[in-house]
Scaffold this motif. Structure first.
Motif, PDB file in Angstrom:
ATOM      1  N   LYS A 314       0.822  -1.208   0.000  1.00 22.58           N
ATOM      2  CA  LYS A 314       0.000   0.000   0.000  1.00 22.58           C
ATOM      3  C   LYS A 314       0.860   1.264   0.000  1.00 22.58           C
ATOM      4  O   LYS A 314       0.563   2.235  -0.696  1.00 22.58           O
ATOM      5  CB  LYS A 314      -0.939  -0.002   1.208  1.00 22.58           C
ATOM      6  CG  LYS A 314      -2.065  -1.022   1.110  1.00 22.58           C
ATOM      7  CD  LYS A 314      -2.934  -0.987   2.349  1.00 22.58           C
ATOM      8  CE  LYS A 314      -4.039  -2.035   2.280  1.00 22.58           C
ATOM      9  NZ  LYS A 314      -4.839  -2.065   3.535  1.00 22.58           N
ATOM     10  N   TRP A 318       1.087   4.153  -2.936  1.00 20.48           N
ATOM     11  CA  TRP A 318       0.917   5.591  -2.686  1.00 20.48           C
ATOM     12  C   TRP A 318       2.120   6.373  -3.217  1.00 20.48           C
ATOM     13  O   TRP A 318       1.962   7.415  -3.858  1.00 20.48           O
ATOM     14  CB  TRP A 318       0.757   5.849  -1.185  1.00 20.48           C
ATOM     15  CG  TRP A 318       0.841   7.319  -0.869  1.00 20.48           C
ATOM     16  CD1 TRP A 318      -0.131   8.256  -1.063  1.00 20.48           C
ATOM     17  CD2 TRP A 318       1.990   8.013  -0.371  1.00 20.48           C
ATOM     18  NE1 TRP A 318       0.338   9.499  -0.704  1.00 20.48           N
ATOM     19  CE2 TRP A 318       1.637   9.381  -0.272  1.00 20.48           C
ATOM     20  CE3 TRP A 318       3.273   7.621   0.006  1.00 20.48           C
ATOM     21  CZ2 TRP A 318       2.524  10.348   0.192  1.00 20.48           C
ATOM     22  CZ3 TRP A 318       4.157   8.587   0.473  1.00 20.48           C
ATOM     23  CH2 TRP A 318       3.774   9.933   0.556  1.00 20.48           C
ATOM     24  N   ARG A 319       3.333   5.860  -2.959  1.00 20.29           N
ATOM     25  CA  ARG A 319       4.530   6.563  -3.416  1.00 20.29           C
ATOM     26  C   ARG A 319       4.566   6.660  -4.938  1.00 20.29           C
ATOM     27  O   ARG A 319       4.945   7.695  -5.501  1.00 20.29           O
ATOM     28  CB  ARG A 319       5.785   5.848  -2.907  1.00 20.29           C
ATOM     29  CG  ARG A 319       7.056   6.638  -3.198  1.00 20.29           C
ATOM     30  CD  ARG A 319       8.313   5.887  -2.832  1.00 20.29           C
ATOM     31  NE  ARG A 319       9.496   6.700  -3.105  1.00 20.29           N
ATOM     32  CZ  ARG A 319      10.700   6.224  -3.285  1.00 20.29           C
ATOM     33  NH1 ARG A 319      10.919   4.923  -3.236  1.00 20.29           N
ATOM     34  NH2 ARG A 319      11.707   7.047  -3.537  1.00 20.29           N
ATOM     35  N   GLN A 321       2.074   6.839  -6.960  1.00 20.94           N
ATOM     36  CA  GLN A 321       1.066   7.788  -7.438  1.00 20.94           C
ATOM     37  C   GLN A 321       1.365   9.224  -6.994  1.00 20.94           C
ATOM     38  O   GLN A 321       0.775  10.165  -7.531  1.00 20.94           O
ATOM     39  CB  GLN A 321      -0.322   7.369  -6.942  1.00 20.94           C
ATOM     40  CG  GLN A 321      -0.790   6.043  -7.530  1.00 20.94           C
ATOM     41  CD  GLN A 321      -2.122   5.596  -6.950  1.00 20.94           C
ATOM     42  OE1 GLN A 321      -2.691   6.266  -6.081  1.00 20.94           O
ATOM     43  NE2 GLN A 321      -2.613   4.451  -7.409  1.00 20.94           N
ATOM     44  N   ASN A 322       2.248   9.379  -6.009  1.00 19.19           N
ATOM     45  CA  ASN A 322       2.568  10.711  -5.476  1.00 19.19           C
ATOM     46  C   ASN A 322       4.082  10.860  -5.349  1.00 19.19           C
ATOM     47  O   ASN A 322       4.607  11.159  -4.276  1.00 19.19           O
ATOM     48  CB  ASN A 322       1.901  10.903  -4.100  1.00 19.19           C
ATOM     49  CG  ASN A 322       0.404  10.724  -4.140  1.00 19.19           C
ATOM     50  OD1 ASN A 322      -0.347  11.649  -4.389  1.00 19.19           O
ATOM     51  ND2 ASN A 322      -0.042   9.499  -3.884  1.00 19.19           N
ATOM     52  N   LYS A 375      -0.707  10.493   4.891  1.00 17.32           N
ATOM     53  CA  LYS A 375      -0.731  10.633   3.436  1.00 17.32           C
ATOM     54  C   LYS A 375      -0.989   9.296   2.728  1.00 17.32           C
ATOM     55  O   LYS A 375      -1.686   9.244   1.716  1.00 17.32           O
ATOM     56  CB  LYS A 375       0.583  11.242   2.939  1.00 17.32           C
ATOM     57  CG  LYS A 375       0.807  12.685   3.370  1.00 17.32           C
ATOM     58  CD  LYS A 375       2.176  13.182   2.956  1.00 17.32           C
ATOM     59  CE  LYS A 375       2.464  14.590   3.473  1.00 17.32           C
ATOM     60  NZ  LYS A 375       1.536  15.589   2.931  1.00 17.32           N
ATOM     61  N   SER A 376      -0.413   8.215   3.227  1.00 16.77           N
ATOM     62  CA  SER A 376      -0.545   6.912   2.556  1.00 16.77           C
ATOM     63  C   SER A 376      -1.757   6.130   3.035  1.00 16.77           C
ATOM     64  O   SER A 376      -2.143   5.142   2.418  1.00 16.77           O
ATOM     65  CB  SER A 376       0.714   6.079   2.802  1.00 16.77           C
ATOM     66  OG  SER A 376       0.840   5.741   4.169  1.00 16.77           O
ATOM     67  N   ASP A 377      -2.368   6.575   4.132  1.00 17.31           N
ATOM     68  CA  ASP A 377      -3.503   5.874   4.740  1.00 17.31           C
ATOM     69  C   ASP A 377      -3.120   4.436   5.113  1.00 17.31           C
ATOM     70  O   ASP A 377      -3.885   3.492   4.937  1.00 17.31           O
ATOM     71  CB  ASP A 377      -4.721   5.875   3.801  1.00 17.31           C
ATOM     72  CG  ASP A 377      -6.016   5.544   4.534  1.00 17.31           C
ATOM     73  OD1 ASP A 377      -6.118   5.894   5.725  1.00 17.31           O
ATOM     74  OD2 ASP A 377      -6.905   4.917   3.922  1.00 17.31           O
TER      75      ASP A 377
END
Length: 472
Positions: A314, A318-319, A321-322, A375-377
């Motif tokens: 996960k 996230w990394r 995509q951001n 930020k990454s949830d």
């Protein structure tokens, strides 16, 4: 390499704490500070003698080596984890065609164990490739975990203490709560190493063979946990405490799946570092790195546990995509981690300097980790752990604490002044601890308990048999 068969081989490998560098160590541009622990996973390999047919042997006969090689002379591997109910796995050995190596097949009913099974596949494939003889014989393998790898159970709290120092947890393995000390990496490292040493070398050769054992353990562990992870836990299990930079993922990707044509040769080339296109580039610096005098590390079990691979996936998503936002956070963490590592080294040379800077750097690291959590949830430092860490950090004599490694609900790592009074204050804090916040990820901290495990610096070691007599 000549074929060797000793009667019994025993080794152990330590657990770990990734004090800094959680998630960063997945990327070769970053490093992590890894401390080996004095809690270890032990593996004893015994050669079995001929006896009754498989399925007719008593538990005592298995323990004493009186068990048959199976039907029609088939070699049999019996793996036991006797601290847990029903933790016995029996495997037959299959030799795959076209260089597919060795694949073990579970013979008895019950849950499989992918870490044990994959370790056997990889270790036996390597051994069969390098040894003159392809005959393994039948083997009994006993796995014993130092007590702090798992949370206490009602059975272990009330159970028989005459167990040679290893607690009987009295529950099935899948019901035991891991404390997050790196049990799977320590298990795979000790299991593949014990098998390779047992069949191909003398125990005294472990130092010279450490790099090969590391490479084999990395390959097996990566395959067993779904081809994710940086390998810092295996590196600590083999080499001990170190500043770690991960290997290039392409090294293990070149092996392919066990059983496929040519698997044995590809595995051999990776273990022996004989593939010119994919040389090993792991960095494990400062072997034997220790904490400064007057400082100690303790771990606090929160009786919960986390699923590290799913959390890692996960965070990586996230990394991806951001990227820009993540890189800023990664770089800030890396800079802070390097300063913390340098501060610990300077304190080792000048312990009179004091621990205030270490405390500030740990707090700054936690701030970045909480930002990554939001930020990454992903529950890297969830609210119930924040609440507990904040309370711990206020205890006199505590320098600071973190949720180590991938974070979550695993045991907390706490750096303290090495004084008995600090331990007493922490125990008093935990005695009636109850969380007063609602967790942002639904997690729940159970009984908080100070583990007996402490910082250690040694990696893979040979062991004497005497300590295991009660279990063998």
């Amino acid at each position: 390499m000549s074929y060797k068969s000793s009667a019994t081989t025993a080794v152990s490998a330590p657990g770990k704490v990734l004090l800094t560098g959680g998630y960063l160590v997945l990327d070769r541009n970053y490093t992590g500070t890894v401390f080996a622990l004095n809690a270890r996973i032990h593996v004893v390999v015994q050669q079995l003698r001929k006896g009754h047919r498989r399925g007719q042997s008593s538990e005592a006969e298995v323990e004493n080596g009186n068990i048959d090689t199976g039907k029609d002379g088939e070699d049999l591997i019996v793996v036991r984890s006797p601290q847990f109910v029903g933790a016995v796995w029996e495997y037959g050995i299959q030799r795959r065609e076209n260089g597919g190596g060795i694949k073990v097949v579970q013979k008895n009913d019950g849950r499989g164990n992918p870490f044990v099974e994959t370790s056997l596949n990889y270790a036996l494939t390597y051994i069969s490739y390098v040894a003159d003889s392809k005959d393994f014989g039948s083997l009994s393998i006993t796995i014993l975990a130092d007590n702090d790898y798992y949370s206490e159970t009602a059975f272990s709290r009330a159970g028989d203490r005459n167990t040679g120092g290893f607690v009987n947890f009295g529950v099935p393995l899948h019901e035991a709560h891991k404390t997050g000390l790196g049990s799977s990496a320590a298990l795979v490292t000790s299991l593949v190493s014990a098998l390779v040493i047992h069949r191909t070398m003398q125990p005294d050769d472990i130092g010279a063979a450490r790099d090969k054992l590391h490479n084999l353990a990395q390959a097996a562990h990566c395959a067993a946990q779904g081809k994710v992870g940086s390998g810092f836990d295996v590196a600590a299990a083999v080499y001990g405490s170190c500043l770690y930079r991960r290997f290039s993922p392409s090294i293990l990707e070149s092996i392919g799946d066990a059983g496929r044509p040519g698997f044995d040769e590809r595995l051999f080339n990776v273990v022996e570092d004989a593939d010119p296109e994919h040389p090993w580039d792991t960095e494990c610096l400062d072997f034997g790195m220790t904490l400064p005098r007057g400082m100690q590390m303790v771990l606090c079990d929160v009786e919960c546990g986390s699923q590290t691979p799913s959390m890692v996936k996960k965070v990586l998503e996230w990394r991806k995509q951001n990227q820009q936002e993540a890189d800023l956070l990664w770089n800030a963490l890396q800079s802070n981690n390097e300063r913390l590592c340098l501060e610990l080294k300077q304190l080792s040379q000048n312990p009179e300097k004091g621990f205030d800077d270490v405390r500030s750097l740990i707090e700054r690291s936690r701030n970045h980790i909480r930002s990554m959590t939001t930020k990454s949830d992903v529950p890297i430092e969830p609210k119930v752990q924040t609440e507990l860490l904040d309370a711990i950090s206020e205890v006199e004599g505590v320098v600071g604490g973190v949720v180590p490694g991938a974070g979550g609900y695993d045991a907390l790592a706490v750096i303290i002044r090495d004084e008995a009074e600090v331990i007493d204050r922490l125990k008093q804090l935990f005695e009636n601890w109850e969380s007063k916040v609602e967790d942002d990820f639904g997690g729940k901290v159970g009984q908080v308990r100070l583990l007996g495990v402490r910082h250690g610096s040694l990696g893979l070691e040979n062991e004497s048999l005497e300590q295991y007599r009660v279990w063998l």
